[in-house]
Scaffold this motif. Structure first.
Motif, PDB file in Angstrom:
ATOM      1  N   LEU A 189       0.884  -1.177   0.000  1.00 40.82           N
ATOM      2  CA  LEU A 189       0.000   0.000   0.000  1.00 40.82           C
ATOM      3  C   LEU A 189       0.913   1.217   0.000  1.00 40.82           C
ATOM      4  O   LEU A 189       1.638   1.465   0.965  1.00 40.82           O
ATOM      5  N   LEU A 190       0.883   1.948  -1.102  1.00 36.31           N
ATOM      6  CA  LEU A 190       1.841   3.014  -1.366  1.00 36.31           C
ATOM      7  C   LEU A 190       1.157   4.368  -1.372  1.00 36.31           C
ATOM      8  O   LEU A 190       0.184   4.580  -2.100  1.00 36.31           O
ATOM      9  N   VAL A 191       1.673   5.287  -0.564  1.00 38.40           N
ATOM     10  CA  VAL A 191       1.205   6.671  -0.552  1.00 38.40           C
ATOM     11  C   VAL A 191       2.227   7.513  -1.297  1.00 38.40           C
ATOM     12  O   VAL A 191       3.436   7.414  -1.038  1.00 38.40           O
ATOM     13  N   GLU A 192       1.762   8.318  -2.249  1.00 41.03           N
ATOM     14  CA  GLU A 192       2.708   9.063  -3.087  1.00 41.03           C
ATOM     15  C   GLU A 192       2.108  10.364  -3.603  1.00 41.03           C
ATOM     16  O   GLU A 192       0.919  10.468  -3.832  1.00 41.03           O
ATOM     17  N   GLN A 193       3.000  11.358  -3.806  1.00 46.06           N
ATOM     18  CA  GLN A 193       2.649  12.543  -4.586  1.00 46.06           C
ATOM     19  C   GLN A 193       3.129  12.396  -6.026  1.00 46.06           C
ATOM     20  O   GLN A 193       2.611  13.051  -6.919  1.00 46.06           O
ATOM     21  N   ASN A 194       4.149  11.536  -6.216  1.00 47.58           N
ATOM     22  CA  ASN A 194       4.680  11.313  -7.563  1.00 47.58           C
ATOM     23  C   ASN A 194       3.711  10.408  -8.321  1.00 47.58           C
ATOM     24  O   ASN A 194       3.874   9.188  -8.389  1.00 47.58           O
ATOM     25  N   ALA A 195       2.689  11.012  -8.888  1.00 51.92           N
ATOM     26  CA  ALA A 195       1.596  10.249  -9.494  1.00 51.92           C
ATOM     27  C   ALA A 195       2.063   9.431 -10.686  1.00 51.92           C
ATOM     28  O   ALA A 195       1.590   8.310 -10.908  1.00 51.92           O
ATOM     29  N   PHE A 196       3.003   9.966 -11.440  1.00 49.92           N
ATOM     30  CA  PHE A 196       3.449   9.264 -12.647  1.00 49.92           C
ATOM     31  C   PHE A 196       4.094   7.933 -12.297  1.00 49.92           C
ATOM     32  O   PHE A 196       3.707   6.875 -12.811  1.00 49.92           O
ATOM     33  N   GLN A 197       5.082   7.951 -11.403  1.00 48.61           N
ATOM     34  CA  GLN A 197       5.779   6.712 -11.031  1.00 48.61           C
ATOM     35  C   GLN A 197       4.861   5.763 -10.269  1.00 48.61           C
ATOM     36  O   GLN A 197       4.851   4.556 -10.516  1.00 48.61           O
ATOM     37  N   ALA A 198       4.088   6.308  -9.342  1.00 49.30           N
ATOM     38  CA  ALA A 198       3.250   5.460  -8.495  1.00 49.30           C
ATOM     39  C   ALA A 198       2.161   4.757  -9.295  1.00 49.30           C
ATOM     40  O   ALA A 198       1.878   3.573  -9.071  1.00 49.30           O
ATOM     41  N   SER A 199       1.557   5.462 -10.224  1.00 46.42           N
ATOM     42  CA  SER A 199       0.477   4.855 -11.002  1.00 46.42           C
ATOM     43  C   SER A 199       1.014   3.823 -11.993  1.00 46.42           C
ATOM     44  O   SER A 199       0.306   2.877 -12.365  1.00 46.42           O
ATOM     45  N   LYS A 200       2.262   3.965 -12.405  1.00 43.80           N
ATOM     46  CA  LYS A 200       2.857   3.013 -13.340  1.00 43.80           C
ATOM     47  C   LYS A 200       2.926   1.598 -12.756  1.00 43.80           C
ATOM     48  O   LYS A 200       2.745   0.617 -13.473  1.00 43.80           O
ATOM     49  N   ILE A 201       3.185   1.493 -11.465  1.00 45.11           N
ATOM     50  CA  ILE A 201       3.378   0.162 -10.869  1.00 45.11           C
ATOM     51  C   ILE A 201       2.130  -0.348 -10.144  1.00 45.11           C
ATOM     52  O   ILE A 201       2.101  -1.491  -9.698  1.00 45.11           O
ATOM     53  N   ALA A 202       1.087   0.483 -10.038  1.00 45.07           N
ATOM     54  CA  ALA A 202      -0.081   0.129  -9.227  1.00 45.07           C
ATOM     55  C   ALA A 202      -1.045  -0.784  -9.978  1.00 45.07           C
ATOM     56  O   ALA A 202      -1.202  -0.693 -11.190  1.00 45.07           O
ATOM     57  N   ASP A 203      -1.700  -1.664  -9.228  1.00 45.13           N
ATOM     58  CA  ASP A 203      -2.825  -2.433  -9.757  1.00 45.13           C
ATOM     59  C   ASP A 203      -4.126  -1.649  -9.610  1.00 45.13           C
ATOM     60  O   ASP A 203      -5.032  -1.773 -10.434  1.00 45.13           O
TER      61      ASP A 203
END
Length: 235
Positions: A189-203
Motif C-alpha cells: 500500500l503506497l502513498v505518493e505525490q509522484n503520481a506518474f511513477q506510483a500509477s505506473k506500478i499500481a494495480d
C-alpha cells in the motif's frame, strides 16, 4: 487482505479523514495519490495504530485491528515505512536493520537469513553495512528505511512517500525495488505525490482530497481521467 470502512480521524477540531473506505487485495500494489494535507499519511498511521480512528473500521485478514497497539499490528505483519525515512542516523546500517527485526528477536536464524535477502535487494547497503547511517546519501537512506521495514517480515508493507526529495534516477531505482518486493509476495500500500511513477506500478489507485476518496479505479482508468491528468500528471 486489508479493508478500511468509513474511516474518520480527527485532530482536535480538524477532520483529517471524513469517511475513507478502501480495499487492498493480497499480492497487489495499491496506491493512494493526493496533495500535501489530503489525508494520505493519516490513513497509513491509522492502519498502523499510531493515530487512533475516531469512527469506522480497519480489518486485516478478516480481523479488526482498530483497537490494537502498533506493536500488535506489526506482529500481525502490517509494517510501515514512514515518510521522511526516520532512520537512526547515529547507528550503522546493519544496526538499523537489526532494530527493524526487534519484534522477531527470538528467531535469530530467520533474521540472519533475512539480512541476505535484504542485501540482495539493496547491494549498496551491503557495501556500507558498517557505515554510520547518517552519512549515507538521501537515496541510500531511503533504501535503508525500506530495508529496515522488510526486516520486520511484512505481509503488507505501507510505504509513505518513498520518492520524497530524491533525484529522478534514484526514484526510478526505488520503484523498481518496490516492484521486486511485491513480486516476492509482499502486498504493497503506497502513498505518493509522484503520481506518474506510483500509477505506473499500481494495480489499483485511490485519489484522496481533503480527507475523502474522490476517485478510484485501475491505473488505466485513473490515468485516463482528465481531472487527474491536469492535477497530478501535468497533462
Amino acid at each position: 487482505m486489508l479493508k478500511i470502512s468509513d474511516l474518520k480521524v480527527n485532530y482536535g477540531y480538524v477532520k483529517a479523514l471524513k469517511g475513507v473506505s478502501l480495499e487492498v487485495k493480497e499480492g497487489s500494489i495499491v496506491t493512494i495519490l493526493g496533495a500535501n494535507g489530503a489525508g494520505k499519511s493519516t490513513t497509513l498511521k491509522s492502519i498502523s495504530g499510531i493515530v487512533p480512528a475516531t469512527e469506522g473500521e480497519i480489518e486485516f485478514m478478516g480481523q479488526s485491528i482498530k483497537k490494537l497497539s502498533p506493536e500488535e499490528i506489526v506482529s500481525l505483519g502490517v509494517v510501515q515505512c514512514p515518510e521522511g525515512r526516520r532512520i537512526f542516523p547515529q547507528f550503522s546500517v546493519e544496526e538499523n536493520l537489526r532494530i527493524g527485526a526487534f519484534g522477531r528477536r527470538k528467531n535469530i536464524k530467520n533474521i540472519n537469513d533475512d539480512y541476505e535477502r535484504v542485501y540482495d535487494y539493496f547491494p549498496k547497503l551491503k557495501e556500507r553495512k558498517d557505515q554510520v547511517a547518517g552519512t549515507l546519501s538521501g537515496g541510500e537512506q531511503q533504501m535503508l528505511a525500506i530495508a529496515r521495514g522488510l526486516m520486520a517480515n511484512p505481509k503488507i508493507f505501507l510505504l509513505d512517500e518513498p520518492s520524497l526529495g530524491l533525484a529522478p534516477i534514484v526514484v526510478k531505482e526505488i520503484f523498481g525495488i518496490i516492484e521486486d518486493i511485491n513480486k516476492a509476495g509482499v502486498t504493497i500500500l503506497l502513498v505518493e505525490q509522484n503520481a506518474f511513477q506510483a500509477s505506473k506500478i499500481a494495480d489499483y489507485v485511490y485519489v484522496i482530497e481533503t480527507g475523502n476518496i474522490v476517485i478510484s479505479g485501475t491505473k488505466e482508468e485513473v490515468i485516463s481521467n482528465e481531472n487527474i491528468k491536469k492535477s497530478y500528471l501535468g497533462a
